[in-house]
Motif scaffolding. Structure first.
Motif, PDB file in Angstrom:
ATOM      1  N   PRO A  10      27.516  39.902  45.433  1.00 19.15           N
ATOM      2  CA  PRO A  10      28.076  41.099  45.044  1.00 19.15           C
ATOM      3  C   PRO A  10      29.140  41.374  45.956  1.00 19.15           C
ATOM      4  O   PRO A  10      30.367  41.808  45.581  1.00 19.15           O
ATOM      5  CB  PRO A  10      27.115  42.233  45.170  1.00 19.15           C
ATOM      6  N   GLU A  11      29.032  41.338  47.265  1.00 20.20           N
ATOM      7  CA  GLU A  11      30.153  41.533  48.248  1.00 20.20           C
ATOM      8  C   GLU A  11      31.393  40.759  48.333  1.00 20.20           C
ATOM      9  O   GLU A  11      32.552  40.903  48.257  1.00 20.20           O
ATOM     10  CB  GLU A  11      29.664  41.587  49.704  1.00 20.20           C
ATOM     11  N   PHE A  12      31.102  39.380  47.883  1.00 19.23           N
ATOM     12  CA  PHE A  12      31.884  38.369  47.884  1.00 19.23           C
ATOM     13  C   PHE A  12      32.980  38.576  46.537  1.00 19.23           C
ATOM     14  O   PHE A  12      34.135  38.810  46.654  1.00 19.23           O
ATOM     15  CB  PHE A  12      31.364  37.098  47.425  1.00 19.23           C
ATOM     16  N   GLU A  13      32.336  39.100  45.445  1.00 17.82           N
ATOM     17  CA  GLU A  13      33.120  39.360  44.281  1.00 17.82           C
ATOM     18  C   GLU A  13      33.845  40.570  44.415  1.00 17.82           C
ATOM     19  O   GLU A  13      34.853  40.850  43.872  1.00 17.82           O
ATOM     20  CB  GLU A  13      32.151  39.324  43.080  1.00 17.82           C
ATOM     21  N   ARG A  14      33.272  41.893  45.025  1.00 12.80           N
ATOM     22  CA  ARG A  14      33.977  42.891  45.367  1.00 12.80           C
ATOM     23  C   ARG A  14      35.096  42.663  46.357  1.00 12.80           C
ATOM     24  O   ARG A  14      36.151  43.277  46.042  1.00 12.80           O
ATOM     25  CB  ARG A  14      32.958  43.965  46.045  1.00 12.80           C
ATOM     26  N   MET A  15      34.926  41.713  47.189  1.00 10.74           N
ATOM     27  CA  MET A  15      36.108  41.559  48.090  1.00 10.74           C
ATOM     28  C   MET A  15      37.261  41.042  47.283  1.00 10.74           C
ATOM     29  O   MET A  15      38.509  41.004  47.412  1.00 10.74           O
ATOM     30  CB  MET A  15      35.622  40.669  49.278  1.00 10.74           C
ATOM     31  N   LEU A  16      37.124  39.698  46.233  1.00 10.61           N
ATOM     32  CA  LEU A  16      37.819  39.470  45.363  1.00 10.61           C
ATOM     33  C   LEU A  16      38.799  40.360  44.518  1.00 10.61           C
ATOM     34  O   LEU A  16      39.909  40.427  44.520  1.00 10.61           O
ATOM     35  CB  LEU A  16      37.266  38.258  44.533  1.00 10.61           C
ATOM     36  N   VAL A  17      37.842  41.300  44.076  1.00 12.96           N
ATOM     37  CA  VAL A  17      38.528  42.237  43.240  1.00 12.96           C
ATOM     38  C   VAL A  17      39.309  43.330  43.867  1.00 12.96           C
ATOM     39  O   VAL A  17      40.469  43.660  43.720  1.00 12.96           O
ATOM     40  CB  VAL A  17      37.407  43.087  42.397  1.00 12.96           C
ATOM     41  N   ARG A  18      38.874  43.484  45.336  1.00 10.47           N
ATOM     42  CA  ARG A  18      39.781  44.527  46.144  1.00 10.47           C
ATOM     43  C   ARG A  18      41.210  43.661  46.484  1.00 10.47           C
ATOM     44  O   ARG A  18      41.980  44.358  46.652  1.00 10.47           O
ATOM     45  CB  ARG A  18      39.110  44.700  47.305  1.00 10.47           C
ATOM     46  N   SER A  19      40.976  42.578  46.639  1.00  8.18           N
ATOM     47  CA  SER A  19      42.345  41.626  47.006  1.00  8.18           C
ATOM     48  C   SER A  19      43.254  41.411  45.669  1.00  8.18           C
ATOM     49  O   SER A  19      44.105  40.847  45.900  1.00  8.18           O
ATOM     50  CB  SER A  19      41.735  40.366  47.466  1.00  8.18           C
ATOM     51  N   GLY A  20      42.836  41.932  44.437  1.00  2.00           N
ATOM     52  CA  GLY A  20      43.627  41.936  43.320  1.00  2.00           C
ATOM     53  C   GLY A  20      43.346  40.754  42.393  1.00  2.00           C
ATOM     54  O   GLY A  20      44.128  40.562  41.504  1.00  2.00           O
ATOM     55  N   ILE A  21      42.281  40.195  42.687  1.00  6.95           N
ATOM     56  CA  ILE A  21      41.745  39.051  41.728  1.00  6.95           C
ATOM     57  C   ILE A  21      40.748  39.564  40.867  1.00  6.95           C
ATOM     58  O   ILE A  21      39.753  40.196  40.994  1.00  6.95           O
ATOM     59  CB  ILE A  21      41.157  37.864  42.343  1.00  6.95           C
ATOM     60  N   GLN A  22      41.149  39.586  39.366  1.00  6.92           N
ATOM     61  CA  GLN A  22      40.377  40.023  38.506  1.00  6.92           C
ATOM     62  C   GLN A  22      39.035  39.175  38.306  1.00  6.92           C
ATOM     63  O   GLN A  22      39.447  37.649  37.944  1.00  6.92           O
ATOM     64  CB  GLN A  22      40.937  40.210  37.037  1.00  6.92           C
TER      65      GLN A  22
END
Length: 316
Positions: free
Chosen positions: A183-195
């Motif tokens: 969950p943190e990995f995917e939240r990090m991706l989203v925060r970086s601008g990756i949908q």
């Protein structure tokens, strides 16, 4: 469950027909061109409008309705691609599901008309010895998109929650750490601008059984069955439990799971592509007119003949 030879042969024929439809698209030799045109015009083939057609005509009408809608959606995907490039959008799409659930089929339809430099597929093999010693997500990171790119993962980091868990390729500690980290990995991706968009393709026990049988008896598809696939068939219930845990523990607001009902492969493709298009606020960019330049001709240019021993023989 028992399947007689006639039922199995009929099912294999359906799979083969679907396969050739995929390859030939709308290049179908139909004996009634008027029927095709009426279907394409929408005059027949709608819900409840097959009463005056025989079985073959109904099937033909369904096929053409499928292709008509597929081509329309693929046209929208081309618009989406232009929007992704123009805006610098970054998107990761994960495709998960049981073996023979139809993930590859929908990925093929999504990428079929798109630029592979913009929309690319990541289908990673089993990790090698070095990769097994890395941070678990490390080998996936190098495949993530830059601005203006779409990456489709044909299976993904969720291997750990599925095949690795069921087949015993990871420890209990590694399994639990995955659920803490993902969950943190995917939240990090989203925060970086990756949908991040995640699809699970759902099929029934009977449907997977039939698809495996059709692959066993179809020489063009036998390569799709690995020893791991066959073992996964035996462990259906274990995979079910692993899937249920995975969906429960990794369905997050930033990257929710979407379940595609995939018993009917063609409906699943259309539904998935339609849903994918709804996930991004794309608009059709303004396209500049393309003018073909005049070809330059020079008086001193002489085209040299190609040596005969370099020519591919014209057998056909």
């Amino acid at each position: 469950m028992d399947y007689n030879d006639e039922a199995l042969i009929r099912r294999i024929h359906q799979e083969v027909a679907d396969y050739y439809d995929e390859e030939l698209e709308l290049e179908l030799e139909d004996r009634d061109p008027g029927l095709i045109q009426r279907v394409l015009d929408g005059d027949i083939g709608g819900p409840g409008d097959n009463s005056n057609l025989n079985g073959d005509d109904v099937e033909r009408a369904e096929r053409h309705r499928y292709f008509r809608e597929l081509f329309r959606l693929q046209g929208e995907l081309v618009k989406l691609q232009s929007w992704v490039v123009e805006t610098g959008h970054k998107v990761v799409i994960l495709f998960e599901g049981r073996d023979a659930a139809g993930k590859g089929g929908v990925i093929k339809r999504i990428t079929q008309r798109l630029n592979p430099r913009v929309c690319r597929v990541a289908a990673l093999p089993a990790p090698n010895d070095r990769e097994r010693t890395q941070w678990y997500f490390q080998r996936y990171v190098s495949h993530l998109p830059a601005a203006g790119e779409m990456v489709l993962f044909d299976r993904s980091w969720y291997n750990r929650a599925g095949v690795e868990r069921v087949m015993g390729f990871c420890t209990d500690e590694q399994y639990e750490e995955f659920f803490r980290s993902v969950p943190e990995f995917e939240r990090m991706l989203v925060r970086s601008g990756i949908q991040v968009i995640k699809y699970w393709f759902s099929i029934t026990d009977d449907e997977q059984h039939l698809r495996f049988l059709s692959r066993i008896h179809d020489p063009l598809k036998q390569w799709k069955l690995s020893p791991m696939d066959l073992e996964s068939r035996r462990r259906w219930e274990e995979y079910t439990r692993a899937k249920e845990v995975m969906l429960e523990r990794t369905h997050i607001d930033e990257a929710p799971w979407w379940v595609v009902q995939a018993v009917d492969k063609k409906r699943a493709r259309l539904n998935c592509i339609h849903h994918l298009l709804q996930q991004m606020p794309y608009v059709e960019p303004q396209q500049q007119s393309v003018l073909l330049p005049e070809r330059e001709r020079h008086a001193d240019y002489v085209r040299h003949p190609v040596p005969g021993n370099m020519i591919v023989p014209e057998i056909y």
